[in-house]
Write a protein that holds these residues in place. Structure first.
Motif, PDB file in Angstrom:
ATOM      1  N   LEU A  69     -30.408 -22.358  26.837  1.00 26.08           N
ATOM      2  CA  LEU A  69     -29.764 -23.878  27.434  1.00 26.08           C
ATOM      3  C   LEU A  69     -29.062 -23.529  27.111  1.00 26.08           C
ATOM      4  CD1 LEU A  69     -30.257 -26.348  28.291  1.00 26.08           C
ATOM      5  CD2 LEU A  69     -31.964 -27.263  26.543  1.00 26.08           C
ATOM      6  N   GLY A  70     -28.266 -22.964  25.263  1.00 29.21           N
ATOM      7  CA  GLY A  70     -27.527 -23.146  24.873  1.00 29.21           C
ATOM      8  C   GLY A  70     -26.169 -22.837  25.599  1.00 29.21           C
ATOM      9  N   GLU A  87     -26.045 -22.160  35.825  1.00 28.20           N
ATOM     10  CA  GLU A  87     -27.288 -21.996  34.615  1.00 28.20           C
ATOM     11  C   GLU A  87     -28.026 -22.136  35.029  1.00 28.20           C
ATOM     12  OE1 GLU A  87     -28.428 -25.952  37.189  1.00 28.20           O
ATOM     13  OE2 GLU A  87     -29.051 -24.811  39.013  1.00 28.20           O
ATOM     14  N   ARG A  88     -28.017 -20.364  35.603  1.00 25.58           N
ATOM     15  CA  ARG A  88     -28.972 -19.354  36.033  1.00 25.58           C
ATOM     16  C   ARG A  88     -29.215 -18.465  34.866  1.00 25.58           C
ATOM     17  NH1 ARG A  88     -32.114 -17.338  36.191  1.00 25.58           N
ATOM     18  NH2 ARG A  88     -32.491 -15.257  37.990  1.00 25.58           N
ATOM     19  N   VAL A  89     -30.379 -18.350  34.331  1.00 28.75           N
ATOM     20  CA  VAL A  89     -30.020 -17.505  32.972  1.00 28.75           C
ATOM     21  C   VAL A  89     -31.439 -16.581  33.480  1.00 28.75           C
ATOM     22  CG1 VAL A  89     -30.351 -16.925  30.059  1.00 28.75           C
ATOM     23  CG2 VAL A  89     -29.038 -18.745  31.326  1.00 28.75           C
ATOM     24  N   ALA A 102     -30.566 -25.247  31.976  1.00 32.69           N
ATOM     25  CA  ALA A 102     -31.322 -23.731  32.345  1.00 32.69           C
ATOM     26  C   ALA A 102     -31.970 -23.624  33.312  1.00 32.69           C
ATOM     27  CB  ALA A 102     -30.833 -22.908  30.560  1.00 32.69           C
ATOM     28  N   VAL A 103     -31.424 -22.653  34.018  1.00 31.64           N
ATOM     29  CA  VAL A 103     -32.787 -22.415  35.023  1.00 31.64           C
ATOM     30  C   VAL A 103     -33.076 -20.706  35.096  1.00 31.64           C
ATOM     31  CG1 VAL A 103     -33.750 -21.827  37.462  1.00 31.64           C
ATOM     32  CG2 VAL A 103     -32.323 -24.179  36.816  1.00 31.64           C
ATOM     33  N   VAL A 104     -34.609 -20.721  34.289  1.00 33.33           N
ATOM     34  CA  VAL A 104     -34.660 -19.020  33.703  1.00 33.33           C
ATOM     35  C   VAL A 104     -35.826 -18.680  34.356  1.00 33.33           C
ATOM     36  CG1 VAL A 104     -34.568 -17.928  31.258  1.00 33.33           C
ATOM     37  CG2 VAL A 104     -34.082 -20.780  31.803  1.00 33.33           C
ATOM     38  N   HIS A 105     -34.950 -17.602  34.374  1.00 33.50           N
ATOM     39  CA  HIS A 105     -36.499 -16.302  35.235  1.00 33.50           C
ATOM     40  C   HIS A 105     -36.411 -15.284  34.030  1.00 33.50           C
ATOM     41  CE1 HIS A 105     -35.047 -17.777  39.729  1.00 33.50           C
ATOM     42  NE2 HIS A 105     -35.169 -18.551  38.988  1.00 33.50           N
ATOM     43  N   LEU A 106     -38.110 -15.042  34.210  1.00 33.05           N
ATOM     44  CA  LEU A 106     -38.743 -14.068  33.667  1.00 33.05           C
ATOM     45  C   LEU A 106     -39.487 -13.344  34.692  1.00 33.05           C
ATOM     46  CD1 LEU A 106     -40.231 -12.454  30.626  1.00 33.05           C
ATOM     47  CD2 LEU A 106     -41.942 -14.443  30.422  1.00 33.05           C
TER      48      LEU A 106
END
Length: 308
Positions: free
Chosen positions: A103-104, A75-77, A114-118
């Protein structure tokens, strides 16, 4: 204002570098992005440029850039997002595309979210209200530290009896560094375990200067820690990572590695050395660096969004 969006290619690296240096100048006061760093990002093994990169143009001018990669297989992107301050709408368009792709990608990995980091400068060119409104929040802060070095003042530290620092000269040594990295960073925030081949990709092993990679060992503890550095950044010498095994901490080994690196960079003619550190690091790293004369250059926040 109408923007044109398209994926990036390797031939766009010079234009992306120029954009990032324009943003550097706004955020930290001077350009610090190198062309080869952008090229390495665009070659990231977990990135398909046709689906995971975005450029936004105002006419012929590049005004925003985004890149996505997935190292978790779950899930980590991770994403990078850069936009000039007067082009927030272009930034929003990139976020729309990047969130949908993140998410895709997570779903392709079998995850339900999706767990997204920026990572963003604490005073970024991106309007943070834009991402707060989309559910993003700050979950971590990092400091980029730097220290002046001098060939006369910074000599290699005298090692205590029973302690040695060796250069990573062989394949076996590099594999040992990988093992030490996985062991010492496993407890760190957002750590992603990597097998040797994927880790080698991450550190650009083909271009690695092994003369700037060291292992510290002791009579009692054997190989106990490592330091990896690089000297391919125009702005300063750079310490990529420094780790000491839990059972070996408290013996001054990290400080010896750090002093060794300062001396090596000074001998190469560098006048500044930098590194990045998690301000919530529980191993005492921020205090170690402060004791060794490193000060804050600028700060970066990790923003997170959970997408379903």
């Amino acid at each position: 204002m109408s923007y044109v969006l398209r994926p990036a290619t390797l031939t766009d690296a010079p234009a992306v570098t120029d954009l990032l240096n324009a943003i550097d100048t706004i955020e930290i006061g001077r350009p610090e992005t190198d062309l080869h760093t952008v090229e390495a990002d665009l070659k990231h093994p977990e990135t398909d440029l046709t689906r995971d990169s975005w450029l936004a143009f105002d006419g012929d001018r590049l005004v925003a850039y985004g890149l996505l990669w997935d190292e978790s297989d779950g899930e980590r992107v991770d994403i990078d997002h850069y936009v000039l301050p007067e082009h927030q709408e272009a930034g929003r368009l990139l976020l729309d595309a990047m969130e949908a792709r993140a998410l895709g990608k997570a779903r392709e990995n079998g995850a339900e979210r999706a767990v997204v980091h920026l990572h963003l400068n604490v005073a970024p060119t991106l309007d943070t209200e834009l991402i707060r409104a989309r559910g993003w929040s700050v979950v971590r802060r990092y400091h980029v530290l730097r220290r002046a070095v001098d060939a006369v003042a910074d000599q290699a530290p005298k090692l205590p009896e029973g302690v040695r620092i060796r250069t990573c000269a062989s394949e076996a040594d590099l594999r040992r560094v990988h093992e030490l990295y996985q062991a010492t960073f496993a407890e760190h925030f957002d750590f992603q375990p990597r097998d040797y081949d994927r880790w080698l990709h991450d550190i650009d092993g083909t271009g690695l200067d092994r003369s700037l990679v060291w292992i510290v060992d002791t009579d009692e503890l054997a190989d106990a820690g490592f330091l990896m550095a690089r000297d391919d950044r125009e702005a300063m010498g750079w310490i990529r990572s420094l780790g000491v095994l839990r059972e070996a901490r408290g013996h001054g080994l990290a400080g010896l590695l750090l002093g060794h690196a300062f001396a090596a960079f000074a001998a190469r003619g560098r006048d500044t050395v930098g590194l990045g550190v998690d301000t919530s690091n529980e191993t005492g790293a921020p205090q170690l660096y402060a004791r060794n004369g490193m000060t804050v250059h600028y700060a970066v926040d990790t923003w997170e969004a959970v997408l379903r």
